[in-house]
Design a protein around this motif. Structure first.
Motif, short mmCIF file in Angstrom:
data_model
loop_
_atom_site.label_atom_id
_atom_site.label_comp_id
_atom_site.label_asym_id
_atom_site.label_seq_id
_atom_site.Cartn_x
_atom_site.Cartn_y
_atom_site.Cartn_z
N PRO A 177 0.82 -1.22 0.00
CA PRO A 177 0.00 0.00 0.00
C PRO A 177 0.85 1.27 0.00
N ARG A 210 2.00 1.84 -3.49
CA ARG A 210 0.87 2.30 -4.32
C ARG A 210 0.59 3.77 -4.07
N TRP A 211 0.58 4.16 -2.81
CA TRP A 211 0.34 5.56 -2.47
C TRP A 211 1.45 6.46 -2.99
N THR A 232 -4.12 -4.58 -4.88
CA THR A 232 -5.04 -3.45 -4.91
C THR A 232 -6.48 -3.93 -4.76
N SER A 239 -11.45 7.62 -4.61
CA SER A 239 -10.54 6.70 -5.32
C SER A 239 -10.28 7.14 -6.75
N ARG A 255 -5.52 5.36 2.78
CA ARG A 255 -5.77 4.13 3.54
C ARG A 255 -7.27 3.99 3.85
N GLU A 281 -8.89 2.82 0.55
CA GLU A 281 -8.61 1.41 0.25
C GLU A 281 -9.34 0.49 1.22
N SER A 286 -12.02 -2.35 0.08
CA SER A 286 -11.89 -3.75 0.49
C SER A 286 -13.17 -4.25 1.16
#
Length: 453
Positions: free
Chosen positions: A23, A26-27, A123, A224, A235, A238, A242
């Motif tokens: 993560p 990705r960020w 992801t 997003s 966070r 995400e 999820s």
């Protein structure tokens, strides 16, 4: 060598560290690095970077920047992307087979690309995650879209109109009780959000008890689509995605066990001409997109429309004189204050746009809100006019093969929702305290306080 042994106690810890690192990578690649780069470019005067920075810090549509970009040519080349606010060129880009939907950040070639691809392996499913229809291209896009198009046809939507009117009337009755004694009510929370989420939830067979859960998921996941999120916001987004994915998996499984006459049950059972069904991943991606997009854009349409009519009482008077203008009024709301500000594309083969050679790998940003104010298409483009003859020529629902699947539904809900509240509460007035959402690409109101009169 010991660390490569599966039974070594440090191996699970190493795996956990790698999992936790994904993560962060990705960020860094998708938000922190682009944000830093764009801010630096904006300080140097780059028009595209200025647009990105401005739209992330201001609640106003950056019309002056649209005009600057349009004045620089039909397709402006900035440091990191091509950008256009010219309506015919936006349509050309969105229809070009050499230009695909989406922008890949940190997943290209080279070592950085390899790191990015590794990071994106975990992801969570989201609107910009394949196989979402937003970023899938033919032939998969054609196959998946065909399986869900029928329920969103104009004929199917007209059958939903009576039910939408019933829902609107009930919500408006609830508003009266909430505002007893002259108390102000938040129209976004109590009406603009609840109308479309109730309609789309019924279409997808979501039980009444779980609709607020869906609304919360959608609201939390909306950022997003944006670039430059803070680590904490990233966070949170995400985590919401999820949770939404896990909820969708359970909801789809319940439809397999107990199918009904709703769209999701039809999607689970649907087969194309070759007898091929949507895969489990495609089902989750498509159901999630339909559910979230089915109310996220419409809540913006309704709140933007109420605000525009309040700001232009002469236009509201015109609608009361001639209710036949309501359909066109919705188009004008969509044109002037669209629910989606822009969309990004990536060139997959060397091509040409507006006579300009554009190389493979280039990013093209199409400014939907800018194209909607193109003065070569719309006379006096910054004026709100519910009788504008070509109001429907906007690109607020995109164009080409990615034209919004739910456009007919959104238009119908917009017309029913706006007309019903104006007729039920003719003395409605907005109160101080209205606030825009802090999302960059989705445009609408977070709070819209009002007294019903």
């Amino acid at each position: 060598m010991l660390l490569r042994t599966a039974t070594h106690p440090l191996v699970p810890r190493a795996d956990a560290l790698r999992s936790a690192a994904r993560p962060a990578v990705r960020w860094g690649l998708g938000h922190a690095l682009p944000k830093t780069v764009m801010r630096a470019a904006a300080r140097r005067g780059d028009l595209h970077a200025r647009l990105i920075v401005t739209s992330s810090t201001s609640s106003d549509v950056p019309v002056d920047l649209f005009d600057e970009i349009r004045a620089s040519g039909p397709l402006h080349r900035s440091r990191y992307a091509y950008v256009t606010a010219t309506l015919p060129v936006v349509r050309e880009v969105l229809a070009n087979p050499d230009v695909r939907a989406g922008v890949d950040l940190g997943t290209g070639a080279g070592p950085l690309g390899r790191i990015g691809r590794w990071a994106h392996e975990t992801t969570p499913m989201g609107p910009l995650t394949p196989p979402s229809l937003l970023v899938t291209e033919p032939p998969d896009h054609t196959r998946m879209r065909k399986l869900v198009t029928r329920v969103f046809s104009v004929k199917a939507v007209q059958r939903l109109r009576e039910r939408t009117e019933q829902i609107a009337d009930k919500l408006l009755g609830d508003l009266a009780r909430q505002s007893a004694g002259g108390r102000p009510v938040d129209l976004v929370e109590a009406y603009c959000a609840l109308l479309p989420v109730t309609v789309i939830a019924e279409i997808l067979g979501v039980p009444d008890s779980e609709r607020h859960t869906v609304l919360e998921f959608g609201t939390a996941a909306a950022p997003s689509l944006d670039l430059g999120l803070s680590w904490r916001r990233f966070r949170t987004v995400e985590g919401a995605l999820s949770s939404f994915e896990a909820w969708l998996v359970d909801h789809i499984e319940s439809k397999r066990r107990r199918p009904g006459d709703d769209l999701l049950s039809q999607m689970v059972a649907a087969r194309d001409d070759d007898g091929v069904a949507l895969t489990d991943k495609e089902l989750v991606a498509t159901a999630g997109l339909v559910l979230a997009a089915g109310f996220e854009t419409t809540v913006n349409l309704l709140s933007n429309g109420i605000a525009l009519l309040h700001e232009h009482p002469e236009q509201l008077a015109a609608l009361r004189t001639d209710p036949g203008l309501w359909s066109n009024a919705v188009e004008e709301v969509l044109r002037l204050d669209p629910p989606v500000l822009l969309t990004g594309r990536t060139v997959v083969r060397d091509t040409e746009v507006a006579g300009v050679p554009v190389p493979r790998g280039a990013v093209v940003t199409t400014l939907l809100a800018g194209a909607n104010r193109d003065p070569d298409v719309f006379a006096d483009p910054h004026r709100f006019d519910v009788s504008r003859e070509n109001a429907a020529d906007h690109v607020s629902f995109s164009a080409g093969r990615h034209f919004c699947l739910g456009a007919a539904l959104a238009r119908m809900e917009g017309q029913v929702g706006l007309q019903r509240i104006v007729e039920r509460y003719p003395d409605l007035r907005l109160e101080p305290g209205a606030a825009r959402r802090d999302t960059r690409i989705l445009r609408g109101y977070q709070v819209l306080p009002a007294r019903l009169g």
